[in-house]
Design a protein around this motif. Structure first.
Motif, short mmCIF file in Angstrom:
data_model
loop_
_atom_site.label_atom_id
_atom_site.label_comp_id
_atom_site.label_asym_id
_atom_site.label_seq_id
_atom_site.Cartn_x
_atom_site.Cartn_y
_atom_site.Cartn_z
N THR A 121 51.35 -51.60 71.86
CA THR A 121 49.93 -50.93 70.90
C THR A 121 49.08 -52.34 70.29
O THR A 121 49.94 -53.17 70.73
CB THR A 121 50.10 -49.87 70.32
N ARG A 122 47.76 -52.00 70.41
CA ARG A 122 47.18 -53.70 69.13
C ARG A 122 48.13 -53.43 67.94
O ARG A 122 47.29 -54.48 67.71
CB ARG A 122 45.75 -52.88 69.71
N ARG A 123 48.44 -52.43 68.16
CA ARG A 123 48.78 -52.98 65.99
C ARG A 123 50.54 -53.51 66.25
O ARG A 123 50.62 -53.64 64.81
CB ARG A 123 48.98 -51.19 65.44
N ALA A 124 50.89 -53.52 67.21
CA ALA A 124 51.86 -54.18 67.39
C ALA A 124 52.16 -55.25 66.12
O ALA A 124 53.14 -54.96 65.81
CB ALA A 124 52.72 -53.71 68.56
N PRO A 125 50.98 -56.24 66.86
CA PRO A 125 50.91 -57.85 65.55
C PRO A 125 50.89 -57.24 63.88
O PRO A 125 51.22 -57.88 63.22
CB PRO A 125 49.86 -58.19 66.06
N SER A 126 50.15 -56.42 64.02
CA SER A 126 50.26 -55.85 62.13
C SER A 126 51.43 -54.85 61.60
O SER A 126 51.85 -55.37 60.99
CB SER A 126 48.79 -55.38 62.27
N ALA A 127 51.77 -54.30 62.52
CA ALA A 127 53.15 -53.94 62.07
C ALA A 127 54.86 -55.42 62.13
O ALA A 127 54.68 -54.98 60.81
CB ALA A 127 53.74 -53.32 63.25
N ALA A 128 54.33 -55.99 62.83
CA ALA A 128 55.23 -57.27 62.70
C ALA A 128 54.86 -57.85 62.11
O ALA A 128 55.97 -58.08 61.18
CB ALA A 128 55.27 -57.44 64.15
N ARG A 129 54.04 -58.03 61.65
CA ARG A 129 53.61 -58.73 60.48
C ARG A 129 54.54 -58.11 59.38
O ARG A 129 54.69 -58.96 58.06
CB ARG A 129 52.13 -59.48 59.55
#
Length: 139
Positions: free
Chosen positions: A18-26
């Motif tokens: 999802t597009r939210r994966a990078p922010s969740a990973a951070r």
């Protein structure tokens, strides 16, 4: 002569495509690193995580797995995905569609390597966790 065993801490998480994966990973990376191995280079590590996960979301169509491993003062950031296409490690400046990530990682001092596998790959970045001490009077 005996040597003490190397201690390592590791955390792995599968991130949805999802597009939210990078922010969740951070968020996940910052929390885990704060709890496990407080580091001088937190913002560098979190930026590298973001770049690698963004690439996985952008260039694949399935989930990816983020694995963080701290050992001997270094952080191995690994992102595994199901694309067998290897990243262009020599790419210069980015363009309209991106291409800045690997350059940013190199500028931060990350040692990048890609490990191909049947049905996918893992991109690793090895980062020193402590900043190099400033040398006073050097020049």
């Amino acid at each position: 002569m005996t040597t003490s065993p190397t201690t390592a801490a590791q955390h792995a998480v599968t991130l949805p495509h999802t597009r939210r994966a990078p922010s969740a990973a951070r968020r996940i990376s910052e929390r885990w690193l704060q709890a496990t191995a407080p580091v001088d280079r937190m913002s560098d590590a979190v930026l590298i995580v973001s770049e690698l996960v963004t690439n996985a979301v952008r260039h694949t169509s399935e989930s990816c797995t983020l694995t963080l491993t701290v050992r001997d003062g270094r952080l191995d950031i690994a992102v595994a995905d199901r694309s067998e296409e290897l990243p262009d490690m020599c790419r210069g400046l980015g363009g309209e569609r991106g291409g800045f990530g690997m350059g940013i990682i190199r500028e931060l001092g990350g040692d990048i390597r890609s490990v191909p596998a049947i049905g996918g790959k893992t991109v690793h970045v090895l980062l020193e966790l402590r900043s190099a001490p400033d040398v006073i009077g050097a020049g």
